[in-house]
Write a protein that holds these residues in place. Structure first.
Motif, mmCIF file in Angstrom:
data_model
loop_
_atom_site.group_PDB
_atom_site.id
_atom_site.type_symbol
_atom_site.label_atom_id
_atom_site.label_comp_id
_atom_site.label_asym_id
_atom_site.label_seq_id
_atom_site.Cartn_x
_atom_site.Cartn_y
_atom_site.Cartn_z
ATOM 1 N N ALA A 46 28.127 -27.180 58.633
ATOM 2 C CA ALA A 46 29.495 -27.164 59.138
ATOM 3 C C ALA A 46 30.331 -28.110 58.301
ATOM 4 O O ALA A 46 29.815 -29.080 57.743
ATOM 5 C CB ALA A 46 29.537 -27.579 60.612
ATOM 6 N N MET A 54 40.983 -27.290 59.795
ATOM 7 C CA MET A 54 40.186 -26.243 59.161
ATOM 8 C C MET A 54 38.714 -26.543 59.392
ATOM 9 O O MET A 54 38.243 -27.648 59.118
ATOM 10 C CB MET A 54 40.476 -26.177 57.674
ATOM 11 C CG MET A 54 41.917 -25.780 57.354
ATOM 12 S SD MET A 54 42.315 -24.126 57.924
ATOM 13 C CE MET A 54 41.317 -23.139 56.812
ATOM 14 N N TYR A 56 34.555 -24.904 59.257
ATOM 15 C CA TYR A 56 33.638 -23.894 58.731
ATOM 16 C C TYR A 56 32.289 -24.073 59.403
ATOM 17 O O TYR A 56 31.833 -25.208 59.605
ATOM 18 C CB TYR A 56 33.462 -24.056 57.217
ATOM 19 C CG TYR A 56 32.374 -23.177 56.656
ATOM 20 C CD1 TYR A 56 31.060 -23.638 56.556
ATOM 21 C CD2 TYR A 56 32.649 -21.879 56.265
ATOM 22 C CE1 TYR A 56 30.054 -22.830 56.075
ATOM 23 C CE2 TYR A 56 31.644 -21.063 55.777
ATOM 24 C CZ TYR A 56 30.353 -21.547 55.683
ATOM 25 O OH TYR A 56 29.364 -20.737 55.209
ATOM 26 N N TYR A 57 31.672 -22.959 59.744
ATOM 27 C CA TYR A 57 30.315 -22.980 60.281
ATOM 28 C C TYR A 57 29.468 -21.951 59.541
ATOM 29 O O TYR A 57 29.918 -20.831 59.285
ATOM 30 C CB TYR A 57 30.300 -22.624 61.768
ATOM 31 C CG TYR A 57 30.956 -23.654 62.655
ATOM 32 C CD1 TYR A 57 32.260 -23.483 63.109
ATOM 33 C CD2 TYR A 57 30.267 -24.800 63.049
ATOM 34 C CE1 TYR A 57 32.863 -24.429 63.921
ATOM 35 C CE2 TYR A 57 30.865 -25.745 63.868
ATOM 36 C CZ TYR A 57 32.161 -25.549 64.289
ATOM 37 O OH TYR A 57 32.752 -26.489 65.101
ATOM 38 N N ASN A 59 26.804 -19.083 59.404
ATOM 39 C CA ASN A 59 26.579 -18.012 60.380
ATOM 40 C C ASN A 59 25.432 -18.333 61.325
ATOM 41 O O ASN A 59 25.465 -17.978 62.506
ATOM 42 C CB ASN A 59 26.293 -16.702 59.659
ATOM 43 C CG ASN A 59 27.536 -16.110 59.015
ATOM 44 O OD1 ASN A 59 28.653 -16.392 59.446
ATOM 45 N ND2 ASN A 59 27.346 -15.322 57.986
ATOM 46 N N LYS A 62 26.856 -20.633 64.217
ATOM 47 C CA LYS A 62 28.084 -20.298 64.939
ATOM 48 C C LYS A 62 27.791 -20.055 66.408
ATOM 49 O O LYS A 62 26.846 -19.366 66.765
ATOM 50 C CB LYS A 62 28.727 -19.043 64.326
ATOM 51 C CG LYS A 62 29.531 -19.312 63.080
ATOM 52 C CD LYS A 62 30.163 -18.022 62.558
ATOM 53 C CE LYS A 62 30.948 -18.279 61.292
ATOM 54 N NZ LYS A 62 31.509 -17.025 60.742
ATOM 55 N N TYR A 102 41.772 -28.766 53.622
ATOM 56 C CA TYR A 102 40.689 -27.899 53.189
ATOM 57 C C TYR A 102 39.341 -28.483 53.587
ATOM 58 O O TYR A 102 39.172 -29.687 53.706
ATOM 59 C CB TYR A 102 40.718 -27.729 51.673
ATOM 60 C CG TYR A 102 41.972 -27.069 51.173
ATOM 61 C CD1 TYR A 102 42.999 -27.838 50.647
ATOM 62 C CD2 TYR A 102 42.122 -25.694 51.233
ATOM 63 C CE1 TYR A 102 44.168 -27.252 50.203
ATOM 64 C CE2 TYR A 102 43.288 -25.100 50.779
ATOM 65 C CZ TYR A 102 44.302 -25.875 50.262
ATOM 66 O OH TYR A 102 45.452 -25.295 49.816
ATOM 67 N N TYR A 103 38.377 -27.570 53.793
ATOM 68 C CA TYR A 103 36.995 -27.992 53.941
ATOM 69 C C TYR A 103 36.240 -27.570 52.686
ATOM 70 O O TYR A 103 36.743 -26.775 51.881
ATOM 71 C CB TYR A 103 36.354 -27.370 55.189
ATOM 72 C CG TYR A 103 36.394 -25.863 55.232
ATOM 73 C CD1 TYR A 103 37.260 -25.210 56.099
ATOM 74 C CD2 TYR A 103 35.563 -25.092 54.422
ATOM 75 C CE1 TYR A 103 37.298 -23.827 56.151
ATOM 76 C CE2 TYR A 103 35.606 -23.717 54.463
ATOM 77 C CZ TYR A 103 36.477 -23.087 55.325
ATOM 78 O OH TYR A 103 36.522 -21.718 55.359
ATOM 79 N N THR A 105 32.294 -26.453 51.125
ATOM 80 C CA THR A 105 30.987 -25.958 51.562
ATOM 81 C C THR A 105 29.879 -26.152 50.538
ATOM 82 O O THR A 105 28.714 -25.945 50.876
ATOM 83 C CB THR A 105 31.060 -24.473 51.930
ATOM 84 O OG1 THR A 105 31.465 -23.733 50.773
ATOM 85 C CG2 THR A 105 32.056 -24.240 53.058
#
Length: 123
Positions: A46, A54, A56-57, A59, A62, A102-103, A105
């Protein structure tokens, strides 16, 4: 910059853990959580922008994991619910000196890493 992660441990499948990570200093960081299982690459779990707007995970997490942060403490958290044996790994927090929305990854995007905390989920 030093990152101090904590909160790992041994838990049964279906249980919960909460990881915490605090960054030293007063700069603004985008932050993320990664994990690495034995023999595997370090993968994003994450991520969150400095603003927190913002997220993110991966999949695989989630609906089960929640990332959050407290900018007053320069801290990021990972609440992990409904844990599965496949969540077993060393979890790392990471920070990059970015104050935008922003994130990130990719591990290569991060400048600072915590030591890692072991999470073991038994079946």
């Amino acid at each position: 910059v030093q990152l101090q992660a904590s909160g790992g441990g041994l838990v049964q499948a279906g249980g919960s853990l909460r990881l915490s990570c605090a960054a030293s200093g007063s700069r603004k960081y985008a932050m993320g959580w990664f994990r690495q299982a034995p023999g595997k690459e370090r993968d994003i779990v994450a991520a969150m922008s400095w603003s927190g707007g913002m997220l993110y995970y991966a999949n695989s997490v989630k609906g089960r994991f929640t990332i959050s942060r407290d900018n007053a403490k320069n801290a990021v958290y990972l609440q992990m619910n409904s844990l599965k044996p496949e969540d077993t790994a060393v979890y790392y927090c990471a920070a990059v000196d970015r104050s935008g929305g922003y994130y990130y990854t990719l591990p290569s995007a991060y400048d600072y890493w915590g030591r890692g905390t072991q999470v073991t989920v038994s079946s």
